[in-house]
Design a protein around this motif. Sequence first.
Motif, PDB file in Angstrom:
ATOM      1  N   ILE A 199       0.880  -1.170   0.000  1.00 46.55           N
ATOM      2  CA  ILE A 199       0.000   0.000   0.000  1.00 46.55           C
ATOM      3  C   ILE A 199       0.918   1.221   0.000  1.00 46.55           C
ATOM      4  O   ILE A 199       1.608   1.477   0.993  1.00 46.55           O
ATOM      5  CB  ILE A 199      -0.925   0.008   1.230  1.00 46.55           C
ATOM      6  CG1 ILE A 199      -1.771  -1.273   1.257  1.00 46.55           C
ATOM      7  CG2 ILE A 199      -1.802   1.265   1.237  1.00 46.55           C
ATOM      8  CD1 ILE A 199      -2.474  -1.522   2.578  1.00 46.55           C
ATOM      9  N   VAL A 225      -2.456   0.453  -4.576  1.00 46.04           N
ATOM     10  CA  VAL A 225      -2.224  -0.854  -3.967  1.00 46.04           C
ATOM     11  C   VAL A 225      -1.638  -1.768  -5.034  1.00 46.04           C
ATOM     12  O   VAL A 225      -2.142  -1.836  -6.154  1.00 46.04           O
ATOM     13  CB  VAL A 225      -3.541  -1.453  -3.423  1.00 46.04           C
ATOM     14  CG1 VAL A 225      -3.322  -2.859  -2.896  1.00 46.04           C
ATOM     15  CG2 VAL A 225      -4.132  -0.553  -2.347  1.00 46.04           C
ATOM     16  N   TYR A 264       5.854   2.552   1.720  1.00 43.72           N
ATOM     17  CA  TYR A 264       4.691   1.665   1.604  1.00 43.72           C
ATOM     18  C   TYR A 264       4.539   0.804   2.846  1.00 43.72           C
ATOM     19  O   TYR A 264       5.481   0.590   3.598  1.00 43.72           O
ATOM     20  CB  TYR A 264       4.746   0.799   0.349  1.00 43.72           C
ATOM     21  CG  TYR A 264       5.959  -0.086   0.206  1.00 43.72           C
ATOM     22  CD1 TYR A 264       6.130  -1.229   0.986  1.00 43.72           C
ATOM     23  CD2 TYR A 264       6.929   0.207  -0.742  1.00 43.72           C
ATOM     24  CE1 TYR A 264       7.226  -2.043   0.834  1.00 43.72           C
ATOM     25  CE2 TYR A 264       8.035  -0.604  -0.903  1.00 43.72           C
ATOM     26  CZ  TYR A 264       8.174  -1.730  -0.110  1.00 43.72           C
ATOM     27  OH  TYR A 264       9.278  -2.537  -0.262  1.00 43.72           O
TER      28      TYR A 264
END
Length: 149
Positions: free
Chosen positions: A81, A104, A125
Amino acid sequence: MKKALYISILLLASLTTPVLAQEGPIFPKGKKSPNVHHVGNVWLTELNAPDSVFAYGTSVAIFDPGARLDWHSHPGGQILIITEGIGYYQEKGKPKQIVKRGEVVKCQPGVEHWHGATPESGVTYIATSPSQKGKTIWLHKVTDEEYKK
């Protein structure tokens, strides 16, 4: 009178409205990772270690501009993500993709790939992967040619 009432309402609203956008990172920068399976500076913070109830490990990775992981695969796959910056993601035999904040990435189980920052921007991330399927399988370095292509 109207002006004073208007200012009072704005002041009251600013004091009672929750702050929606906080400054700075959500998670700490973490520990600088030794350059064993990557090039450049990368910091890791483990958010959740897998256990007998939740078999997924979750970490935050922060990459300086130009930093990138080696080619690797995950037996159980991995989800990334993207929370800050701009980065790259590439699967073996496919073109390199640009990934940005709010996106994503689903790294499919067993698929060789690499990810990292662009030369101009760092990337951050949150990564999660199932531990019961096995650990990351590290392969070879991403060459400068592959990175710049």
